[in-house]
Design a protein around this motif. Structure first.
Motif, PDB file in Angstrom:
ATOM      1  N   ALA A  38      35.757  26.283 -54.475  1.00  0.00           N
ATOM      2  CA  ALA A  38      35.553  26.447 -55.920  1.00  0.00           C
ATOM      3  C   ALA A  38      35.285  25.092 -56.565  1.00  0.00           C
ATOM      4  O   ALA A  38      34.439  24.973 -57.457  1.00  0.00           O
ATOM      5  CB  ALA A  38      36.763  27.126 -56.553  1.00  0.00           C
ATOM      6  N   GLU A  39      35.968  24.067 -56.104  1.00  0.00           N
ATOM      7  CA  GLU A  39      35.765  22.724 -56.649  1.00  0.00           C
ATOM      8  C   GLU A  39      34.342  22.231 -56.388  1.00  0.00           C
ATOM      9  O   GLU A  39      33.718  21.628 -57.255  1.00  0.00           O
ATOM     10  CB  GLU A  39      36.784  21.739 -56.071  1.00  0.00           C
ATOM     11  CG  GLU A  39      38.223  22.007 -56.481  1.00  0.00           C
ATOM     12  CD  GLU A  39      38.878  23.163 -55.734  1.00  0.00           C
ATOM     13  OE1 GLU A  39      38.429  23.540 -54.614  1.00  0.00           O
ATOM     14  OE2 GLU A  39      39.833  23.731 -56.292  1.00  0.00           O
ATOM     15  N   GLN A  40      33.831  22.493 -55.190  1.00  0.00           N
ATOM     16  CA  GLN A  40      32.458  22.110 -54.875  1.00  0.00           C
ATOM     17  C   GLN A  40      31.470  22.888 -55.733  1.00  0.00           C
ATOM     18  O   GLN A  40      30.442  22.359 -56.148  1.00  0.00           O
ATOM     19  CB  GLN A  40      32.168  22.352 -53.390  1.00  0.00           C
ATOM     20  CG  GLN A  40      32.884  21.403 -52.465  1.00  0.00           C
ATOM     21  CD  GLN A  40      32.756  21.807 -51.012  1.00  0.00           C
ATOM     22  OE1 GLN A  40      32.735  22.997 -50.688  1.00  0.00           O
ATOM     23  NE2 GLN A  40      32.664  20.819 -50.124  1.00  0.00           N
ATOM     24  N   LEU A  41      31.795  24.126 -56.015  1.00  0.00           N
ATOM     25  CA  LEU A  41      30.934  24.955 -56.848  1.00  0.00           C
ATOM     26  C   LEU A  41      30.827  24.371 -58.254  1.00  0.00           C
ATOM     27  O   LEU A  41      29.735  24.233 -58.793  1.00  0.00           O
ATOM     28  CB  LEU A  41      31.499  26.378 -56.906  1.00  0.00           C
ATOM     29  CG  LEU A  41      30.658  27.442 -57.572  1.00  0.00           C
ATOM     30  CD1 LEU A  41      29.365  27.668 -56.793  1.00  0.00           C
ATOM     31  CD2 LEU A  41      31.442  28.729 -57.668  1.00  0.00           C
ATOM     32  N   TYR A  42      31.949  23.986 -58.835  1.00  0.00           N
ATOM     33  CA  TYR A  42      31.949  23.435 -60.192  1.00  0.00           C
ATOM     34  C   TYR A  42      31.342  22.032 -60.236  1.00  0.00           C
ATOM     35  O   TYR A  42      30.712  21.659 -61.217  1.00  0.00           O
ATOM     36  CB  TYR A  42      33.363  23.377 -60.766  1.00  0.00           C
ATOM     37  CG  TYR A  42      34.026  24.732 -60.874  1.00  0.00           C
ATOM     38  CD1 TYR A  42      33.344  25.821 -61.395  1.00  0.00           C
ATOM     39  CD2 TYR A  42      35.326  24.925 -60.451  1.00  0.00           C
ATOM     40  CE1 TYR A  42      33.943  27.065 -61.488  1.00  0.00           C
ATOM     41  CE2 TYR A  42      35.942  26.168 -60.553  1.00  0.00           C
ATOM     42  CZ  TYR A  42      35.247  27.227 -61.067  1.00  0.00           C
ATOM     43  OH  TYR A  42      35.838  28.452 -61.161  1.00  0.00           O
ATOM     44  N   ALA A  43      31.509  21.265 -59.173  1.00  0.00           N
ATOM     45  CA  ALA A  43      30.994  19.892 -59.144  1.00  0.00           C
ATOM     46  C   ALA A  43      29.513  19.849 -58.770  1.00  0.00           C
ATOM     47  O   ALA A  43      28.824  18.893 -59.098  1.00  0.00           O
ATOM     48  CB  ALA A  43      31.789  19.054 -58.148  1.00  0.00           C
TER      49      ALA A  43
END
Length: 86
Positions: A38-43
């Protein structure tokens, strides 16, 4: 059934983001949605968009559903993504 819901939500989400933006970003967004955190998705792919808390919660829930898919199903979706991006 769960896979159908995931795909339907993803198609609606991607189509609502705008055709020009979607054409450039959607393949990376979908790949990150399937393989990344999820963090990679937002970043990554959607970092240029301002997302409200409800949208972030929806993406997190969608990512959780994808995480429950078998590796074979995830790979099949990735293969479909590659076929459609050619």
């Amino acid at each position: 059934m769960k896979l159908t819901v995931i795909l339907l939500i993803t198609v609606v989400l991607c189509s609502s983001l705008g055709a020009g933006w979607a054409h450039e970003v959607v393949p990376g967004f979908l790949q990150t949605l399937l393989q990344g955190t999820a963090e990679q998705l937002y970043a990554g792919p959607i970092s240029q968009r301002k997302l409200d808390d409800v949208t972030k919660a929806a993406l997190t829930a969608l990512k959780k559903c994808i995480g429950e898919l078998s590796p074979e199903h995830v790979q099949a979706l990735l293969n479909l993504l590659v076929m459609n991006s050619r």
